[in-house]
Design an enzyme around this catalytic site. Structure first.
Site, PDB file in Angstrom:
ATOM      1  N   ALA A  65       0.891  -1.166  -0.060  1.00 39.66           N
ATOM      2  CA  ALA A  65      -0.178  -0.246  -0.159  1.00 39.66           C
ATOM      3  C   ALA A  65       0.789   1.261   0.011  1.00 39.66           C
ATOM      4  O   ALA A  65       2.001   1.020   0.193  1.00 39.66           O
ATOM      5  CB  ALA A  65      -0.899  -0.007   1.291  1.00 39.66           C
ATOM      6  N   GLY A 110       0.576  -4.676   1.037  1.00 37.60           N
ATOM      7  CA  GLY A 110      -0.564  -5.060  -0.030  1.00 37.60           C
ATOM      8  C   GLY A 110      -0.242  -5.654  -1.339  1.00 37.60           C
ATOM      9  O   GLY A 110      -1.032  -6.171  -1.923  1.00 37.60           O
ATOM     10  N   GLU A 113      -0.622  -9.203  -0.392  1.00 35.76           N
ATOM     11  CA  GLU A 113      -2.009  -9.389  -0.502  1.00 35.76           C
ATOM     12  C   GLU A 113      -2.738  -9.423  -1.676  1.00 35.76           C
ATOM     13  O   GLU A 113      -3.526 -10.266  -2.014  1.00 35.76           O
ATOM     14  CB  GLU A 113      -2.616  -8.254   0.582  1.00 35.76           C
ATOM     15  CG  GLU A 113      -2.095  -8.331   2.015  1.00 35.76           C
ATOM     16  CD  GLU A 113      -2.462  -7.262   2.823  1.00 35.76           C
ATOM     17  OE1 GLU A 113      -2.107  -5.953   2.343  1.00 35.76           O
ATOM     18  OE2 GLU A 113      -2.989  -7.145   3.764  1.00 35.76           O
ATOM     19  N   GLU A 133       4.301  -4.858   7.647  1.00 40.79           N
ATOM     20  CA  GLU A 133       3.331  -3.907   8.198  1.00 40.79           C
ATOM     21  C   GLU A 133       3.774  -3.541   9.773  1.00 40.79           C
ATOM     22  O   GLU A 133       3.764  -2.310  10.165  1.00 40.79           O
ATOM     23  CB  GLU A 133       1.737  -4.182   8.094  1.00 40.79           C
ATOM     24  CG  GLU A 133       1.400  -3.982   6.624  1.00 40.79           C
ATOM     25  CD  GLU A 133       1.441  -5.136   6.019  1.00 40.79           C
ATOM     26  OE1 GLU A 133       2.270  -6.310   6.315  1.00 40.79           O
ATOM     27  OE2 GLU A 133       0.649  -5.082   4.932  1.00 40.79           O
TER      28      GLU A 133
HETATM   29  N1  CAA Z   1       4.471   3.161  -0.926  1.00 40.62           N
HETATM   30  C1  CAA Z   1       5.160   4.119  -1.102  1.00 40.62           C
HETATM   31  N2  CAA Z   1       6.173   4.417  -2.027  1.00 40.62           N
HETATM   32  C2  CAA Z   1       6.904   3.416  -2.045  1.00 40.62           C
HETATM   33  C3  CAA Z   1       6.471   2.121  -1.330  1.00 40.62           C
HETATM   34  C4  CAA Z   1       5.368   1.962  -0.633  1.00 40.62           C
HETATM   35  N3  CAA Z   1       4.826   0.983  -0.343  1.00 40.62           N
HETATM   36  N4  CAA Z   1       7.613   1.307  -1.698  1.00 40.62           N
HETATM   37  C5  CAA Z   1       8.513   2.035  -2.337  1.00 40.62           C
HETATM   38  N5  CAA Z   1       8.327   3.081  -2.608  1.00 40.62           N
HETATM   39  C6  CAA Z   1       9.089   4.281  -3.247  1.00 40.62           C
HETATM   40  C7  CAA Z   1      10.153   4.660  -2.351  1.00 40.62           C
HETATM   41  O1  CAA Z   1       9.595   5.817  -1.476  1.00 40.62           O
HETATM   42  C8  CAA Z   1      10.820   5.471  -3.351  1.00 40.62           C
HETATM   43  O2  CAA Z   1      10.438   6.720  -3.897  1.00 40.62           O
HETATM   44  P1  CAA Z   1      11.345   7.870  -4.140  1.00 40.62           P
HETATM   45  O3  CAA Z   1      12.347   7.441  -5.209  1.00 40.62           O
HETATM   46  O4  CAA Z   1      10.379   9.111  -4.290  1.00 40.62           O
HETATM   47  O5  CAA Z   1      12.190   8.069  -2.842  1.00 40.62           O
HETATM   48  C9  CAA Z   1      10.639   4.654  -4.685  1.00 40.62           C
HETATM   49  O6  CAA Z   1       9.333   3.831  -4.454  1.00 40.62           O
HETATM   50  C10 CAA Z   1      11.861   3.431  -4.891  1.00 40.62           C
HETATM   51  O7  CAA Z   1      11.821   2.851  -3.408  1.00 40.62           O
HETATM   52  P2  CAA Z   1      13.339   2.599  -2.457  1.00 40.62           P
HETATM   53  O8  CAA Z   1      14.293   3.849  -3.111  1.00 40.62           O
HETATM   54  O9  CAA Z   1      12.887   2.276  -1.210  1.00 40.62           O
HETATM   55  O10 CAA Z   1      13.845   1.480  -3.452  1.00 40.62           O
HETATM   56  P3  CAA Z   1      14.688   0.229  -2.796  1.00 40.62           P
HETATM   57  O11 CAA Z   1      15.185  -0.716  -3.568  1.00 40.62           O
HETATM   58  O12 CAA Z   1      15.876   0.966  -1.976  1.00 40.62           O
HETATM   59  O13 CAA Z   1      13.919  -0.756  -1.710  1.00 40.62           O
HETATM   60  C11 CAA Z   1      12.148  -1.830  -1.004  1.00 40.62           C
HETATM   61  C12 CAA Z   1      12.810  -1.382  -2.181  1.00 40.62           C
HETATM   62  C13 CAA Z   1      12.726  -2.824  -0.064  1.00 40.62           C
HETATM   63  C14 CAA Z   1      10.778  -2.513  -1.721  1.00 40.62           C
HETATM   64  C15 CAA Z   1      11.597  -0.520  -0.092  1.00 40.62           C
HETATM   65  O14 CAA Z   1      11.104   0.352  -1.081  1.00 40.62           O
HETATM   66  C16 CAA Z   1      10.584  -0.864   0.798  1.00 40.62           C
HETATM   67  O15 CAA Z   1      10.714  -1.478   1.864  1.00 40.62           O
HETATM   68  N6  CAA Z   1       9.117  -0.353   0.383  1.00 40.62           N
HETATM   69  C17 CAA Z   1       8.114  -0.457   1.491  1.00 40.62           C
HETATM   70  C18 CAA Z   1       7.639  -2.086   1.580  1.00 40.62           C
HETATM   71  C19 CAA Z   1       6.462  -2.028   2.704  1.00 40.62           C
HETATM   72  O16 CAA Z   1       6.826  -1.624   3.893  1.00 40.62           O
HETATM   73  N7  CAA Z   1       5.401  -2.256   2.262  1.00 40.62           N
HETATM   74  C20 CAA Z   1       4.380  -2.476   3.207  1.00 40.62           C
HETATM   75  C21 CAA Z   1       3.423  -1.185   3.175  1.00 40.62           C
HETATM   76  S1  CAA Z   1       2.024  -1.177   4.170  1.00 40.62           S
HETATM   77  C22 CAA Z   1       0.765  -1.889   3.595  1.00 40.62           C
HETATM   78  O17 CAA Z   1       1.018  -2.600   2.653  1.00 40.62           O
HETATM   79  C23 CAA Z   1      -0.396  -1.988   4.377  1.00 40.62           C
HETATM   80  C24 CAA Z   1      -1.302  -2.641   3.972  1.00 40.62           C
HETATM   81  O18 CAA Z   1      -1.514  -3.926   3.886  1.00 40.62           O
HETATM   82  C25 CAA Z   1      -2.656  -2.108   3.455  1.00 40.62           C
END
Ligand code: CAA
Length: 255
Positions: A65, A110, A113, A133
């Protein structure tokens, strides 16, 4: 129809729905969730016989998400966001033809999911999946608390959700979370979807509906509780801190 962040393409009776927001690793903002809903309706109107769900680019299936959207949400908005996400996952689960997820990279939160709402999952070597999460001070909000235990069992689902551990495709396969690990997830998923599209459609749909009913326990109640829990955590110290820390690229300090 066309959408900014979702593509729907057709190859005979197989449709491919691609989440196309690679600059944010295909994370599911409101616009994208609404576009997926509309794309599913279009695919259904066109009577496709199998659906592939995947993500654009080389890096991610769907990284979750949208954290930048969720970071400042209040409970009411978080509830609405969870309801929107649940609507999309339920629509894939109820889609009148099988859906195959091509997990071509990160599938977190998400994203996992979304993959779990599909009938079958093909993961690419090198893909990582998980429900992280907890690291953001929240819980899975798009159905993960119900679908993950159904797929991998109670113990392993708790481990993944409680620790936020990200696992590789092989480990996901060992635990039954994905059906195969391949070099090229999109092409294998398309091949598999092609095979499914040539099966007798009504029998396949009946099998899908029957298997969908095997979801154990009070699934409806569990999903409703998950939406409330996700909404209730919005605005908590740990949710604000966990998401701010992600966006500021630092370690969170939880209460
Ligand atoms: N939401 C919004 N933006 C995201 C994102 C997310 N889930 N995942 C990545 N991005 C964005 C980053 O902020 C970044 O944006 P900028 O270039 O503008 O800074 C861009 O995508 C590239 O990401 P990274 O620079 O972080 O890339 P990386 O290769 O260093 O890392 C990753 C990749 C390990 C996937 C890392 O991005 C990460 O950990 N992302 C979050 C994963 C996460 O926690 N997902 C769960 C979200 S909560 C959820 O989903 C709740 C639910 O069930 C409803």
């Amino acid at each position: 129809m066309t959408w900014e962040t979702v593509d729907l393409t057709h190859d005979e009776a197989v449709a491919t729905l691609t989440v196309d927001r690679p600059e944010a690793l295909n994370s599911l903002n409101v616009e994208t969730l609404e576009a997926i809903e509309e794309a599913l309706e279009e695919a259904e109107r066109e009577s496709v016989r199998a659906l592939v769900v995947t993500g654009a680019g080389e890096k991610a299936f769907v990284a979750g998400a949208d954290i930048s959207y969720m970071a400042e949400l209040g409970s009411q908005e978080a509830q609405e966001y969870a309801e929107l996400g649940h609507g999309v996952m339920d629509a894939i689960e109820a889609f009148p033809a099988p859906a195959v997820a091509a997990i071509n990279g990160y599938a977190f939160g998400g994203g996992l999911e979304l993959a779990m709402a599909c009938d079958l999952r093909v993961a690419e070597e090198g893909a990582l999946v998980g429900q992280p999460e907890i690291d953001l001070g929240v819980v899975p909000g798009f159905g993960g608390t119900q679908r993950l235990p159904e797929l991998v069992g109670d113990e392993y689902a708790r481990r993944l959700i409680y620790t936020g551990e990200r696992i590789d495709a092989e480990t996901a396969h060992e635990h039954g979370l994905v059906g195969e690990v391949v070099e090229d997830a999109k092409s294998r998923a398309s091949e598999l979807a092609g095979e499914l599209a040539s099966q007798p459609a009504f029998a396949l749909r009946a099998a899908k509906e029957a298997i969908n009913r095997s979801a154990g326990g009070d699934r409806e109640g569990g999903l409703a509780f998950e939406r409330r829990a996700f909404a209730g955590l919005a605005g908590s110290h740990d949710q604000r801190e966990g998401m701010a820390a992600f966006l500021e690229d630092r370690e969170p300090e939880f209460e």
